[in-house]
Design an enzyme around this catalytic site. Structure first.
Site, PDB file in Angstrom:
ATOM      1  N   GLY A  16       0.836  -1.209   0.000  1.00 25.35           N
ATOM      2  CA  GLY A  16       0.000   0.000   0.000  1.00 25.35           C
ATOM      3  C   GLY A  16       0.861   1.245   0.000  1.00 25.35           C
ATOM      4  N   GLY A  19      -0.481   4.805  -1.050  1.00 28.78           N
ATOM      5  CA  GLY A  19      -1.643   5.358  -0.364  1.00 28.78           C
ATOM      6  C   GLY A  19      -1.258   6.500   0.554  1.00 28.78           C
ATOM      7  N   GLY A  22       1.399   5.328   3.208  1.00 25.77           N
ATOM      8  CA  GLY A  22       2.617   4.910   2.498  1.00 25.77           C
ATOM      9  C   GLY A  22       3.412   6.103   1.989  1.00 25.77           C
ATOM     10  CE1 TYR A 145     -10.467  -1.492   6.021  1.00 22.33           C
ATOM     11  CE2 TYR A 145     -11.182  -0.638   8.144  1.00 22.33           C
ATOM     12  CZ  TYR A 145     -10.234  -0.726   7.144  1.00 22.33           C
ATOM     13  OH  TYR A 145      -9.031  -0.062   7.281  1.00 22.33           O
ATOM     14  CE  LYS A 149      -7.309  -2.794   7.649  1.00 23.63           C
ATOM     15  NZ  LYS A 149      -5.890  -2.743   7.259  1.00 23.63           N
ATOM     16  CB  THR A 173      -7.567   8.071  15.790  1.00 18.21           C
ATOM     17  OG1 THR A 173      -6.384   8.880  15.842  1.00 18.21           O
ATOM     18  CG2 THR A 173      -7.774   7.415  17.142  1.00 18.21           C
ATOM     19  CB  VAL A 175      -4.841   8.543   8.820  1.00 17.13           C
ATOM     20  CG1 VAL A 175      -3.468   9.097   8.455  1.00 17.13           C
ATOM     21  CG2 VAL A 175      -4.711   7.355   9.760  1.00 17.13           C
ATOM     22  CE  LYS A 196     -20.303  16.969   0.548  1.00 19.02           C
ATOM     23  NZ  LYS A 196     -21.314  16.690   1.587  1.00 19.02           N
ATOM     24  CD1 TRP A 210     -24.231  15.345   2.820  1.00 22.00           C
ATOM     25  CD2 TRP A 210     -23.247  13.380   2.432  1.00 22.00           C
ATOM     26  NE1 TRP A 210     -24.301  15.114   1.463  1.00 22.00           N
ATOM     27  CE2 TRP A 210     -23.708  13.921   1.192  1.00 22.00           C
ATOM     28  CE3 TRP A 210     -22.591  12.145   2.421  1.00 22.00           C
ATOM     29  CZ2 TRP A 210     -23.535  13.259  -0.018  1.00 22.00           C
ATOM     30  CZ3 TRP A 210     -22.417  11.491   1.203  1.00 22.00           C
ATOM     31  CH2 TRP A 210     -22.894  12.032   0.005  1.00 22.00           C
TER      32      TRP A 210
END
Length: 323
Positions: A16, A19, A22, A145, A149, A173, A175, A196, A210
């Site tokens: 990863g 990402g 990474g 998920y 994990k 927490t 990121v 947004k 939202w």
């Protein structure tokens, strides 16, 4: 890739690697935190399909790592999780099993995998700590998920008990930072809000967030997390996971996060909350007491400063970042 010399060289494979986390590790290593005896190899899904056992084994045979930071995962925001819980479960289970077993088979000395605070029980007491992972089911919205994990922790214990492997995991927490997924539909809350605000500013329209804006989160800047990953890789010897987070006192509401972004991007329009949209979990307050026992003096980047830097990066890289 950074070169290392000498017989004791560590070859550190980062899955990863392109990402959010990474790229943060790559930057921190390049900016002087790497060591002369370390060779860093960052790989992505273009290098191997980690859901495929044969391709994963081939990747490990090719690079022969001594250490692994395992970040690769199928990830997404609240609404993507709600739609594809089974897919999140299956893909992540395959990825994790292939990576950990290939690491075991090729004699990797240490693996540090990345978990998430959403693995914790939905019904729990706060703050949550490392001992509470398996105390009850996770939130329904992302059970696929979350359970996948959680199984990394189960496997790490198994590899240690049966084979003496030093495989561990960290639990960050929320990121955020440069190179995040800024997709409004399936990204996480902070990068989605940044995108947004950028669009609302361009079009001169109101910003609609939202949910109610009341849920609270602990956000960790990706570059801070990267520095902590290096410490875990080099110094942390427990198999039990460790929460990597700012303190409980640094928790912010979604409204406060939105206001920090509005300020950082100098947005002058109206801020609205669409209360017909789901809020997700109200809070997941995590204790960083264990981290503080090890690193009492670690300095986190202040939230508003980190938001400012992330917004500046997004604005400067908009053409690529918005995808």
């Amino acid at each position: 890739m950074t070169e290392a010399t000498g017989p004791a060289a560590k070859r550190i494979l980062v899955t990863g690697g392109t990402g959010l986390v990474g790229r943060a590790i790559k930057k921190v290593v390049a900016d002087g935190e790497g060591r002369p005896d370390e060779e860093w190899i960052f790989v992505s899904s273009r290098d191997a399909d980690l859901t495929n056992t044969t391709e994963t084994k081939a990747l490990f045979e090719q690079h022969k790592p001594t250490h692994v930071i395992h970040l690769a995962a199928m990830v997404g925001g609240l609404f993507k999780n709600l739609r594809y819980n089974l897919d999140f479960w299956r893909r992540n289970i395959h990825i994790n099993d292939n990576v950990l077993h290939s690491a075991y088979e090729t004699g990797v000395q240490k693996v540090v995998s990345c978990l998430s605070t959403c693995i914790f029980p939905d019904k729990t007491t706060y703050p949550i700590d490392e001992t509470m992972i398996h105390n009850g089911p996770p939130h329904n919205s992302n059970f696929g998920y979350s359970y996948a994990k959680r199984m990394i922790d189960v496997q790490n214990r198994g590899y240690f008990e049966q084979h003496g492997c030093r495989f561990t995991a960290v639990i960050p927490t929320n990121v955020f930072g440069p190179h995040d997924n800024f997709n409004i539909e399936d990204g996480h809350v902070l990068p989605g809000l940044i995108h947004k605000v950028y669009l609302a500013k361009q079009t001169g329209s109101a910003l609609t967030v939202w949910g109610t804006g009341k849920p609270r989160r602990q956000f960790i800047y990706s570059l801070d997390l990267a520095r902590l990953f290096l410490w875990v890789l080099r110094e942390y010897d427990e198999v039990e996971p460790i929460i990597l987070s700012v303190g409980e006192e640094d928790e912010v509401s979604i409204r406060e996060a939105a206001e920090a972004i509005v300020e950082a991007m100098d947005f002058r329009g109206e801020l609205l909350f669409d209360t017909t949209k789901a809020d997700g979990q109200f809070k997941k307050t995590a204790s960083n007491a264990k981290l503080r026992r090890y690193l009492p003096g670690f300095q986190f980047t202040p939230f508003r400063q980190a938001v400012k830097e992330t917004c500046a990066w997004f604005s400067a890289n908009y053409a690529n970042a918005r995808k």
